[in-house]
Each structure stands twice: as structure tokens, then as C-alpha cells.
Design an enzyme around this catalytic site. Structure first.
Site, PDB file in Angstrom:
ATOM      1  N   HIS A 118     -80.916 -43.375  -2.775  1.00  0.00           N
ATOM      2  CA  HIS A 118     -80.807 -41.921  -2.692  1.00  0.00           C
ATOM      3  C   HIS A 118     -79.670 -41.553  -1.735  1.00  0.00           C
ATOM      4  O   HIS A 118     -79.127 -42.414  -1.035  1.00  0.00           O
ATOM      5  CB  HIS A 118     -82.131 -41.295  -2.226  1.00  0.00           C
ATOM      6  CG  HIS A 118     -82.580 -41.749  -0.883  1.00  0.00           C
ATOM      7  ND1 HIS A 118     -83.646 -42.601  -0.698  1.00  0.00           N
ATOM      8  CD2 HIS A 118     -82.107 -41.490   0.356  1.00  0.00           C
ATOM      9  CE1 HIS A 118     -83.811 -42.828   0.576  1.00  0.00           C
ATOM     10  NE2 HIS A 118     -82.879 -42.177   1.251  1.00  0.00           N
TER      11      HIS A 118
HETATM   12  P1  TYD Z   1     -87.973 -42.783   1.273  1.00  0.00           P
HETATM   13  O1  TYD Z   1     -87.095 -42.122   2.278  1.00  0.00           O
HETATM   14  O2  TYD Z   1     -87.733 -42.496  -0.177  1.00  0.00           O
HETATM   15  O3  TYD Z   1     -87.993 -44.357   1.500  1.00  0.00           O
HETATM   16  P2  TYD Z   1     -86.842 -45.458   1.381  1.00  0.00           P
HETATM   17  O4  TYD Z   1     -85.511 -44.808   1.550  1.00  0.00           O
HETATM   18  O5  TYD Z   1     -87.149 -46.427   2.479  1.00  0.00           O
HETATM   19  O6  TYD Z   1     -86.973 -46.145   0.074  1.00  0.00           O
HETATM   20  O7  TYD Z   1     -89.492 -42.409   1.639  1.00  0.00           O
HETATM   21  C1  TYD Z   1     -90.558 -42.906   0.878  1.00  0.00           C
HETATM   22  C2  TYD Z   1     -91.715 -41.942   1.011  1.00  0.00           C
HETATM   23  O8  TYD Z   1     -92.210 -41.948   2.360  1.00  0.00           O
HETATM   24  C3  TYD Z   1     -91.321 -40.491   0.726  1.00  0.00           C
HETATM   25  O9  TYD Z   1     -91.455 -40.190  -0.640  1.00  0.00           O
HETATM   26  C4  TYD Z   1     -92.282 -39.725   1.619  1.00  0.00           C
HETATM   27  C5  TYD Z   1     -92.555 -40.652   2.781  1.00  0.00           C
HETATM   28  N1  TYD Z   1     -91.792 -40.307   4.008  1.00  0.00           N
HETATM   29  C6  TYD Z   1     -92.301 -39.328   4.838  1.00  0.00           C
HETATM   30  O10 TYD Z   1     -93.345 -38.720   4.569  1.00  0.00           O
HETATM   31  N2  TYD Z   1     -91.610 -39.021   5.988  1.00  0.00           N
HETATM   32  C7  TYD Z   1     -90.442 -39.638   6.315  1.00  0.00           C
HETATM   33  O11 TYD Z   1     -89.850 -39.333   7.386  1.00  0.00           O
HETATM   34  C8  TYD Z   1     -89.923 -40.635   5.434  1.00  0.00           C
HETATM   35  C9  TYD Z   1     -88.632 -41.352   5.750  1.00  0.00           C
HETATM   36  C10 TYD Z   1     -90.619 -40.937   4.289  1.00  0.00           C
END
Ligand code: TYD
Length: 143
Positions: free
Chosen positions: A59
Site C-alpha cells: 500500500h
Molecule cells: P496494515 O497497515 O495494512 O498492515 P501491513 O502494512 O503491516 O501489512 O494494517 C493491518 C491492519 O491492522 C489494518 O487493516 C488495521 C490494523 N491497524 C490498526 O488498527 N492500527 C494501526 O496503527 C495499524 C498500523 C494497523
């Protein structure tokens, strides 16, 4: 459109050598907002227990600045600005990768026990994410 989102490229994402205080009984590394990183740190999160072969990220953010540190173990961060790609390997707790708004990132190649520590400039906001690569390219090219 946020101007920095469009303008920022992967060459604007340096690996910063962090302050390290070395002692025979262990080391300390310090990150201070607006000194070590060019933003106020409003959120800290860490990613851990990543199963072997798994990938994270996939993303971009519209406004968020982040500093990513391999607090333990190692992993790779693939940076993509819509024109160029670059892979940064993080494997020491005293290096941090600065990611500005408008950069697509993917994390992979996690070692066993890796911990990805992330210092972020904003609270969690799902609306700040771009999760489809085609949307990212379209927004990146719209000036
Ligand atoms: P995401 O940032 O998509 O993870 P990554 O980049 O590591 O693959 O986050 C995954 C899920 O975690 C997101 O859909 C909601 C939750 N989340 C939170 O609730 N708060 C946060 O600060 C983060 C980073 C994620």
C-alpha cells in the site's frame, strides 16, 4: 492532491543512521521527533510473528511519514514511486528507513523473530491508505 504525494520519489527515502549508545552491558538507540526524523511522532506500532514467506505492506499513504526500523532480525522493504523501484534491506536496530507520503511499499523476506518497529507521523487512518496499485499509479500521475 497533496503536492508531496506526487513529488516524492524513492530517492527521497534515505536510510538514516540512528544515535547509538554502546556499552559493554548493552546498547541503546534513540529516535527523537523533529531531530532524528522530520516529523512529530504521533504513533508507534510494531509488526512481529510474521510467518516465514509472508509479505506485508502492499500500500501507499497519502500524508503519512514513517520511520521503519528492524528492531530485531531482518526484512526487505521494496519502495516504488510509480517510476522506479528499489529494495532496502534492514538488518540492524540502529538504521531507520524514512518513507515519505506517496511511496508504495512492500515488506518481505522476514527472518525468524523479526520485529518491524514503525514510528509514524499520524494516528491510524484507513482513509490515508491507497491499497490498490492501479489507484496509486493514477493518483501519482495526476498533477
Ligand atoms: P496494515 O497497515 O495494512 O498492515 P501491513 O502494512 O503491516 O501489512 O494494517 C493491518 C491492519 O491492522 C489494518 O487493516 C488495521 C490494523 N491497524 C490498526 O488498527 N492500527 C494501526 O496503527 C495499524 C498500523 C494497523
Amino acid at each position: 492532491m497533496n503536492v508531496s504525494f506526487v513529488a516524492n520519489g524513492i530517492d527521497d527515502c534515505p536510510v538514516i543512521q540512528l544515535d547509538k549508545h554502546t556499552r559493554p552491558n548493552g546498547n541503546i538507540t534513540v529516535v527523537e521527533d523533529n531531530i532524528t526524523v522530520p516529523f512529530d511522532i504521533r504513533r508507534v506500532y510494531y509488526l512481529y510473528d510474521v510467518p516465514g514467506g509472508e509479505e506485508r505492506g502492499g500500500h501507499a499513504h497519502r500524508n503519512l511519514y514513517q520511520l521503519i526500523v528492524a528492531a530485531s532480525g531482518s526484512f526487505d522493504v521494496i519502495l516504488d514511486d510509480g517510476k522506479k523501484r528499489r529494495t532496502v534491506s534492514l538488518n540492524r536496530p540502529y538504521y531507520g528507513l524514512l518513507i515519505r507520503p506517496g511511496i508504495w511499499r512492500e515488506l518481505n523476506n522476514f527472518s525468524s523473530g523479526a520485529v518491524s518497529l514503525v514510528l509514524a507521523s499520524e494516528l491510524y487512518d484507513e482513509g490515508d491508505y491507497i491499497r490498490e496499485y492501479s489507484d496509486f499509479l493514477r493518483e501519482k500521475r495526476s498533477v
